[in-house]
Scaffold this active site. Sequence first.
Site, PDB file in Angstrom:
ATOM      1  N   HIS A   1      -7.615 -19.636  12.387  1.00  0.00           N
ATOM      2  CA  HIS A   1      -8.974 -19.988  11.950  1.00  0.00           C
ATOM      3  C   HIS A   1      -9.551 -18.942  10.985  1.00  0.00           C
ATOM      4  O   HIS A   1     -10.054 -19.288   9.921  1.00  0.00           O
ATOM      5  CB  HIS A   1      -9.924 -20.164  13.141  1.00  0.00           C
ATOM      6  CG  HIS A   1     -11.343 -20.249  12.706  1.00  0.00           C
ATOM      7  ND1 HIS A   1     -11.886 -21.405  12.193  1.00  0.00           N
ATOM      8  CD2 HIS A   1     -12.310 -19.292  12.607  1.00  0.00           C
ATOM      9  CE1 HIS A   1     -13.131 -21.168  11.812  1.00  0.00           C
ATOM     10  NE2 HIS A   1     -13.408 -19.902  12.061  1.00  0.00           N
TER      11      HIS A   1
ATOM     12  N   CYS B   1      -9.412 -26.154   9.550  1.00  0.00           N
ATOM     13  CA  CYS B   1      -8.136 -25.522   9.915  1.00  0.00           C
ATOM     14  C   CYS B   1      -7.527 -26.266  11.100  1.00  0.00           C
ATOM     15  O   CYS B   1      -8.195 -27.083  11.743  1.00  0.00           O
ATOM     16  CB  CYS B   1      -8.326 -24.043  10.254  1.00  0.00           C
ATOM     17  SG  CYS B   1      -8.926 -23.708  11.923  1.00  0.00           S
TER      18      CYS B   1
ATOM     19  N   CYS C   1     -14.856 -26.449   9.049  1.00  0.00           N
ATOM     20  CA  CYS C   1     -13.711 -25.589   8.732  1.00  0.00           C
ATOM     21  C   CYS C   1     -12.501 -26.342   8.196  1.00  0.00           C
ATOM     22  O   CYS C   1     -12.065 -26.100   7.090  1.00  0.00           O
ATOM     23  CB  CYS C   1     -13.326 -24.758   9.943  1.00  0.00           C
ATOM     24  SG  CYS C   1     -11.854 -23.758   9.673  1.00  0.00           S
TER      25      CYS C   1
ATOM     26  N   ASP D   1       0.873  -1.152   0.000  1.00  0.00           N
ATOM     27  CA  ASP D   1       0.000   0.000   0.000  1.00  0.00           C
ATOM     28  C   ASP D   1       0.926   1.222   0.000  1.00  0.00           C
ATOM     29  O   ASP D   1       1.936   1.213   0.686  1.00  0.00           O
ATOM     30  CB  ASP D   1      -0.820  -0.117   1.293  1.00  0.00           C
ATOM     31  CG  ASP D   1      -1.773   1.017   1.488  1.00  0.00           C
ATOM     32  OD1 ASP D   1      -1.423   2.151   1.136  1.00  0.00           O
ATOM     33  OD2 ASP D   1      -2.852   0.758   2.015  1.00  0.00           O
TER      34      ASP D   1
ATOM     35  N   CYS E   1      -9.487 -25.692  14.408  1.00  0.00           N
ATOM     36  CA  CYS E   1     -10.740 -26.454  14.515  1.00  0.00           C
ATOM     37  C   CYS E   1     -10.479 -27.956  14.632  1.00  0.00           C
ATOM     38  O   CYS E   1     -11.286 -28.687  15.208  1.00  0.00           O
ATOM     39  CB  CYS E   1     -11.643 -26.153  13.322  1.00  0.00           C
ATOM     40  SG  CYS E   1     -12.364 -24.503  13.404  1.00  0.00           S
TER      41      CYS E   1
END
Length: 377
Positions: A331, A302, A300, A90, A305
């Site tokens: 997560h 991940c 999920c 940016d 999880c």
Amino acid sequence: MKALTVARADGQARLATLQTGHGLVETPVFMPVGTQGTVKAILHRDLTEMGVRMVLANAYHLYLRPGDALIRDMGGIQRFAGWDGAVLTDSGGYQIFSLGVLRKIQEEGVTFQSHIDGSKHFLSPERIVEVQEHIGADVCMCLDECVPYPSSYEYTSGSVDLTTRWATRCRTAKNGSSLLFGIVQGGMYADLRLRSARDLLELDFDGYALGGFSVGEPKGVMWEMVDAVMGHLPWDKPRYLMGLGFPEDIVEGVRKGVDMFDCVIPTRHARNGSLFTGTGRINIKHARYGRDERPIDEDCGCSTCARFSRAYLRHLFVARELSSYYLNTVHNLFFYTKLMEEIRAAIRGGRFEQFYRDFTLKWKGGELHNGSSVCNG
Ligand SMILES: [Zn+2]
């Protein structure tokens, strides 16, 4: 060199690959925000494992600390930070303009006071490009003026012209092999947005960003501005909607033809205990999760999880354990990465409209069990 190859379109949604100095990036893509050269509370290794190929770093912050020359001397941001993927920086325009009274805009550039130690700095459009090239960004952004909301038509009109003049200077200053994107401004005036886009198109940038959103405008107005511009951007160049957003914003943006997104929402929300599930967000701090044996989201996949219950994650959050920030961030970023994979698969299969309808039906947006809103951005 052509940066973007569109493989498939489904309505306005596009599946494409972006060629960067650090590999191919499939789009639509979400870039986690790594302001200081690190995505907060998570390691680059975890990002690679979950399939993240591109992150955002902030030129303003890295210019102030540790300094762009230092990063250049250390071999560039990838080597310095131990990150193999692509980096977009940016320009810092948004951060500098957020400083309010601490900055002054002139034709030549911007003068501002460091938020770290109060020291005075001047950055010209040329220097902004040099800073990003020193950092070693694969995609650099032009310096732009982000006008506050609301701003008068007259002020915004003058600002668009200044942003175009700065973009011209950035274009001339570009030295290395990085891609350089122009940033369409124009506040909440459709005709100014269009003028900004047309002026920038003449400069033939590698890609085009839509900036100046999430400044307090109603969401409907923002989408009107996006609509005003999207049809005029070249089909074969990347389109980047800066600083947005929530999953519903991303799905909507993709439907309008946006390729690239970045936002602090998944990481910042993770640190606030606000976690994404397939239907909306939950806040793990709530007492109702105290004895909840389920993972955050059963679908999920991940690593958080896979191993940890809501009850344990709530305990870590309430106890302010550092691992809470890490596990929650894993997560939320996994959730975003998977969302982008699903979006790309839907476009690839020519069923994005169906995906959009299903998503809109099941997605409840804000926090599911709790009226309090968590701040945007
Ligand atoms: Zn998970």
